[in-house]
Design a protein around this motif. Structure first.
Motif, mmCIF file in Angstrom:
data_model
loop_
_atom_site.group_PDB
_atom_site.id
_atom_site.type_symbol
_atom_site.label_atom_id
_atom_site.label_comp_id
_atom_site.label_asym_id
_atom_site.label_seq_id
_atom_site.Cartn_x
_atom_site.Cartn_y
_atom_site.Cartn_z
ATOM 1 N N THR A 12 0.853 -1.187 0.000
ATOM 2 C CA THR A 12 0.000 0.000 0.000
ATOM 3 C C THR A 12 0.890 1.237 0.000
ATOM 4 O O THR A 12 2.123 1.151 0.017
ATOM 5 C CB THR A 12 -0.918 0.029 1.228
ATOM 6 N N ARG A 31 -15.598 1.649 -2.051
ATOM 7 C CA ARG A 31 -14.994 1.974 -0.759
ATOM 8 C C ARG A 31 -15.640 3.197 -0.108
ATOM 9 O O ARG A 31 -15.304 3.538 1.029
ATOM 10 C CB ARG A 31 -13.488 2.205 -0.923
ATOM 11 N N ASP A 42 -2.462 5.673 -5.748
ATOM 12 C CA ASP A 42 -2.615 5.687 -4.294
ATOM 13 C C ASP A 42 -1.578 6.587 -3.629
ATOM 14 O O ASP A 42 -1.873 7.286 -2.652
ATOM 15 C CB ASP A 42 -2.508 4.267 -3.720
ATOM 16 N N ARG A 93 -2.733 9.834 -1.597
ATOM 17 C CA ARG A 93 -2.426 9.935 -0.164
ATOM 18 C C ARG A 93 -1.629 11.203 0.114
ATOM 19 O O ARG A 93 -1.879 11.906 1.107
ATOM 20 C CB ARG A 93 -1.655 8.727 0.335
ATOM 21 N N ARG A 144 -7.982 3.387 -2.374
ATOM 22 C CA ARG A 144 -7.676 3.705 -0.982
ATOM 23 C C ARG A 144 -7.322 5.183 -0.832
ATOM 24 O O ARG A 144 -7.768 5.861 0.102
ATOM 25 C CB ARG A 144 -6.519 2.849 -0.473
ATOM 26 N N GLU A 187 -9.031 8.341 1.341
ATOM 27 C CA GLU A 187 -8.274 9.195 2.260
ATOM 28 C C GLU A 187 -8.439 10.670 1.905
ATOM 29 O O GLU A 187 -8.566 11.519 2.796
ATOM 30 C CB GLU A 187 -6.793 8.797 2.242
#
Length: 371
Positions: free
Chosen positions: A165, A348, A288, A292, A316, A320
């Motif tokens: 990740t 998600r 990602d 992030r 993901r 976030e």
């Protein structure tokens, strides 16, 4: 009942490359190589007997080059095609022509006997074929994607590598409220089908659009040619990102292939950090990682857009960003070549709005005016 395998036809004038591609593709239980051909004329005869689900096509071949064959194929019998090219300047320019001609994806030509190459690219080749098999050719005029993705090879088969990740590159967002700035920054992630989708989006934007940073899964060196192509078509300035580049209004930065790109903030201004690192979500650059970093550095000052592509890279990170106060948008299924990445982001719960491709540019402008 066993699932139907993806049937692949390999076209390449090099016997050693054909053999390597057969070995790599046959190592995946979901793929079956139905045949190989050393040139387009042999391939045309093979297609008369059995139509493959996907074709891997060399760019340079005797008697007829790959681009010419691709154009003929798309005009007569459209079949998802993955172009196979070497890392040369001429090769990157030729592959830009494959965008208009209708290629779905691009992979790097295997380096015979190079174990490190297969460790990085073996699984990438298999995923490119799987993504092409899902592509809806009627939704596009051409697309190109790619990324350094890797899984090690053991005893003739690909062994899944741990799927890292964004933790491998930077810690999660702190959850602290981010001070507002005068400028919004737009972060975009795309993969299979993304090059033509990005062209359509960026061509609709005016020259005074907010600063944009993009991760498009694509091998190294191809991103520079892609950025150059877009710069000649769009009102905004488009370039391949260099470490330290500022994020400015009217400018678009595209992450270089095989490098991660992070958004960073200094005072009220943003810039990008371009750096090496492990594969994240089995990609480099990774959406990602970009998303992030935007959640950490921009929070509610950012807008995220996730577009057509296979897999879950960006899902993901978009969640976030959503949790950090960013406005998040996903491309809809009907306009996506492959509805993988947007679907995962929606599942998600990180998406505020779902829109067709032709409305994404207007949404960016609307959000910019709202601020």
């Amino acid at each position: 009942m066993a699932a139907k395998k993806i049937r692949v036809l390999i076209i390449d004038d090099s016997a050693s490359v054909r053999q390597t591609l057969v070995s790599v593709l046959q190592s995946d239980p979901e793929i079956e190589v139905i045949g190989t051909a050393s040139d387009p004329f042999m391939a045309a005869k093979r297609i008369q007997d059995e139509i493959p689900d996907v074709i891997t096509l060399d760019v340079e071949m005797p008697r007829m080059d790959g681009i010419t064959f691709l154009r003929k194929l798309m005009s007569q019998k459209p079949i998802p095609v993955v172009m196979c090219s070497s890392l040369t300047e001429q090769g990157t320019e030729t592959l830009m022509q494959a965008l208009e001609a209708g290629a779905v994806d691009v992979i790097l030509k295997p380096k015979i006997g190079a174990a490190d190459f297969l460790a990085e690219q073996g699984a990438r080749i298999c995923e490119a074929v799987k993504g092409a098999a899902q592509a809806r050719l009627g939704r596009r005029s051409g697309a190109l994607a790619g990324a350094a993705q890797g899984e090690p090879r053991k005893e003739g088969r690909l062994v899944p590598q741990e799927k890292l990740t964004a933790d491998a590159m930077l810690p999660p967002p702190s959850g602290k409220a981010m001070a507002r700035t005068t400028e919004m920054v737009v972060c975009i992630g795309a993969s299979t089908g993304g090059t033509e989708a990005l062209r359509e989006l960026l061509e609709r934007l005016p020259a005074n659009s907010p600063g944009i940073v993009i991760v498009q899964h694509m091998p190294e060196k191809f991103t520079a040619a892609f950025a150059k192509r877009l710069n000649g078509l769009c009102e905004v300035e488009v370039k391949e990102a260099v470490d330290g580049d500022p994020v400015l209004r009217g400018h678009v930065l595209i992450a270089p292939g095989d490098q991660h790109m992070l958004l960073e903030r200094q005072g009220a201004r943003y810039h990008v950090s371009v750096r090496p690192g492990p594969l994240v979500s089995r990609h480099r650059p990774s959406v990602d990682v970009l998303f992030r970093s935007a959640a950490r550095s921009a929070g509610s000052n950012a807008m995220a857009v996730i577009m057509t592509g296979m897999g879950d890279d960006g899902a993901r990170g978009m969640l976030e960003m959503h949790q950090a106060g960013a406005y998040t948008v996903a491309q809809d299924e009907a306009s996506s070549v492959v509805f993988g990445m947007p679907k995962e982001a929606i599942a998600r719960g990180g998406v505020d709005k779902i829109l067709p491709l032709n409305l994404l540019a207007a949404e960016i402008q609307t959000e910019d005016r709202r601020r």
